[in-house]
Design a protein around this motif. Structure first.
Motif, short mmCIF file in Angstrom:
data_model
loop_
_atom_site.label_atom_id
_atom_site.label_comp_id
_atom_site.label_asym_id
_atom_site.label_seq_id
_atom_site.Cartn_x
_atom_site.Cartn_y
_atom_site.Cartn_z
N MET A 125 0.86 -1.18 0.00
CA MET A 125 0.00 0.00 0.00
C MET A 125 0.90 1.24 0.00
SD MET A 125 -3.08 1.06 2.69
CE MET A 125 -3.97 -0.46 2.46
N ALA A 126 0.57 2.22 -0.82
CA ALA A 126 1.34 3.46 -0.90
C ALA A 126 1.27 4.20 0.43
CB ALA A 126 0.80 4.34 -2.02
N PRO A 127 2.32 4.96 0.77
CA PRO A 127 2.34 5.67 2.06
C PRO A 127 1.12 6.55 2.30
CG PRO A 127 4.50 5.78 1.03
CD PRO A 127 3.57 5.15 0.03
N VAL A 128 0.66 7.27 1.28
CA VAL A 128 -0.50 8.15 1.46
C VAL A 128 -1.75 7.33 1.73
CG1 VAL A 128 -1.98 9.85 0.32
CG2 VAL A 128 0.50 10.00 0.08
N ALA A 129 -1.92 6.24 0.98
CA ALA A 129 -3.08 5.37 1.18
C ALA A 129 -3.04 4.71 2.54
CB ALA A 129 -3.16 4.32 0.07
N ALA A 130 -1.85 4.30 2.97
CA ALA A 130 -1.72 3.67 4.29
C ALA A 130 -2.07 4.66 5.40
CB ALA A 130 -0.29 3.16 4.49
N ALA A 131 -1.64 5.91 5.26
CA ALA A 131 -1.96 6.93 6.27
C ALA A 131 -3.46 7.21 6.29
CB ALA A 131 -1.19 8.21 5.98
N ALA A 132 -4.09 7.27 5.12
CA ALA A 132 -5.54 7.51 5.06
C ALA A 132 -6.29 6.36 5.71
CB ALA A 132 -5.98 7.72 3.61
N ALA A 133 -5.86 5.15 5.46
CA ALA A 133 -6.52 3.98 6.07
C ALA A 133 -6.35 4.00 7.58
CB ALA A 133 -5.94 2.69 5.48
N ARG A 134 -5.16 4.37 8.02
CA ARG A 134 -4.89 4.44 9.47
C ARG A 134 -5.78 5.51 10.11
NH1 ARG A 134 1.04 5.03 10.00
NH2 ARG A 134 0.66 7.15 9.31
N GLU A 138 -8.67 6.56 9.07
CA GLU A 138 -10.06 6.08 9.06
C GLU A 138 -10.32 5.11 10.21
OE1 GLU A 138 -13.96 5.65 8.32
OE2 GLU A 138 -12.62 7.14 7.45
N VAL A 139 -9.37 4.23 10.47
CA VAL A 139 -9.51 3.28 11.58
C VAL A 139 -9.57 4.03 12.91
CG1 VAL A 139 -8.38 1.40 12.84
CG2 VAL A 139 -8.48 1.36 10.35
N ILE A 140 -8.74 5.06 13.06
CA ILE A 140 -8.75 5.85 14.29
C ILE A 140 -10.11 6.52 14.47
CG2 ILE A 140 -7.78 7.91 15.40
CD1 ILE A 140 -5.07 7.10 14.08
N GLN A 199 -12.97 5.52 13.29
CA GLN A 199 -13.95 4.47 13.60
C GLN A 199 -13.87 4.06 15.07
OE1 GLN A 199 -12.96 1.37 10.83
NE2 GLN A 199 -14.03 2.38 9.13
N ARG A 200 -12.68 3.92 15.58
CA ARG A 200 -12.51 3.51 16.98
C ARG A 200 -13.02 4.58 17.94
NH1 ARG A 200 -8.36 -0.51 17.98
NH2 ARG A 200 -8.56 -1.98 16.28
N LEU A 201 -12.79 5.84 17.61
CA LEU A 201 -13.21 6.93 18.50
C LEU A 201 -14.71 7.20 18.42
CD1 LEU A 201 -10.18 9.33 18.04
CD2 LEU A 201 -10.70 7.88 20.01
N ALA A 202 -15.39 6.65 17.43
CA ALA A 202 -16.83 6.84 17.29
C ALA A 202 -17.59 6.35 18.52
CB ALA A 202 -17.34 6.14 16.03
N VAL A 203 -17.03 5.39 19.25
CA VAL A 203 -17.67 4.87 20.45
C VAL A 203 -17.86 5.97 21.50
CG1 VAL A 203 -15.56 4.13 21.63
CG2 VAL A 203 -17.69 2.92 22.05
N LEU A 204 -17.07 7.05 21.42
CA LEU A 204 -17.19 8.16 22.37
C LEU A 204 -18.21 9.20 21.91
CD1 LEU A 204 -13.41 8.56 23.18
CD2 LEU A 204 -15.17 7.52 24.61
N ALA A 205 -18.87 8.95 20.79
CA ALA A 205 -19.89 9.85 20.23
C ALA A 205 -19.40 11.30 20.17
CB ALA A 205 -21.19 9.74 21.04
N PRO A 206 -18.28 11.54 19.50
CA PRO A 206 -17.74 12.90 19.47
C PRO A 206 -18.63 13.87 18.69
CG PRO A 206 -16.50 11.49 17.99
CD PRO A 206 -17.46 10.61 18.73
N LEU A 207 -18.75 15.07 19.24
CA LEU A 207 -19.43 16.15 18.54
C LEU A 207 -18.45 16.83 17.59
CD1 LEU A 207 -21.35 17.70 21.56
CD2 LEU A 207 -22.19 16.04 19.88
#
Length: 102
Positions: A1-10, A12-14, A16-24
């Motif tokens: 995976m290209a560095p830019v694509a890898a950073a974007a995927a990373r 996105e995962v972050i 998704q994980r923080l969504a559990v805190l229902a951020p405004l």
């Protein structure tokens, strides 16, 4: 995976994980490029600044808020994230900041 694509995927995962805190509000700044050559960066872990505003933080102290963020990120802190600066606020505190500057 290209560095830019890898950073974007990373990123996105972050988010998704923080969504559990229902951020405004959630601002994630990837500072990894500023740390090129740093030992932690060599392993692929990113360097981030995070601003997260959530009702979940109301009545909690700074350490409790940071623990909640780190718990939500879980194993990402051992692999995809090398360094994380956290500014975690309740909605009542949001007027005290303008942008990400943890």
């Amino acid at each position: 995976m290209a560095p830019v694509a890898a950073a974007a995927a990373r990123d996105e995962v972050i988010h998704q994980r923080l969504a559990v805190l229902a951020p405004l509000r959630l601002e994630l700044i990837d500072d990894s490029a500023r740390h090129a050559g740093h030992e932690g960066a060599k392993g692929g872990g990113g360097h981030y600044r995070l601003l997260i505003v959530s009702p979940a933080f109301a009545g909690e102290g700074r350490l409790a808020r940071h623990r909640r963020v780190l718990e939500a990120l879980g194993d990402l802190m051992d692999s995809r994230i090398h360094a994380l600066s956290i500014k975690a606020l309740s909605p009542d505190e949001v007027s005290t900041i303008a942008a990400v500057s943890p």
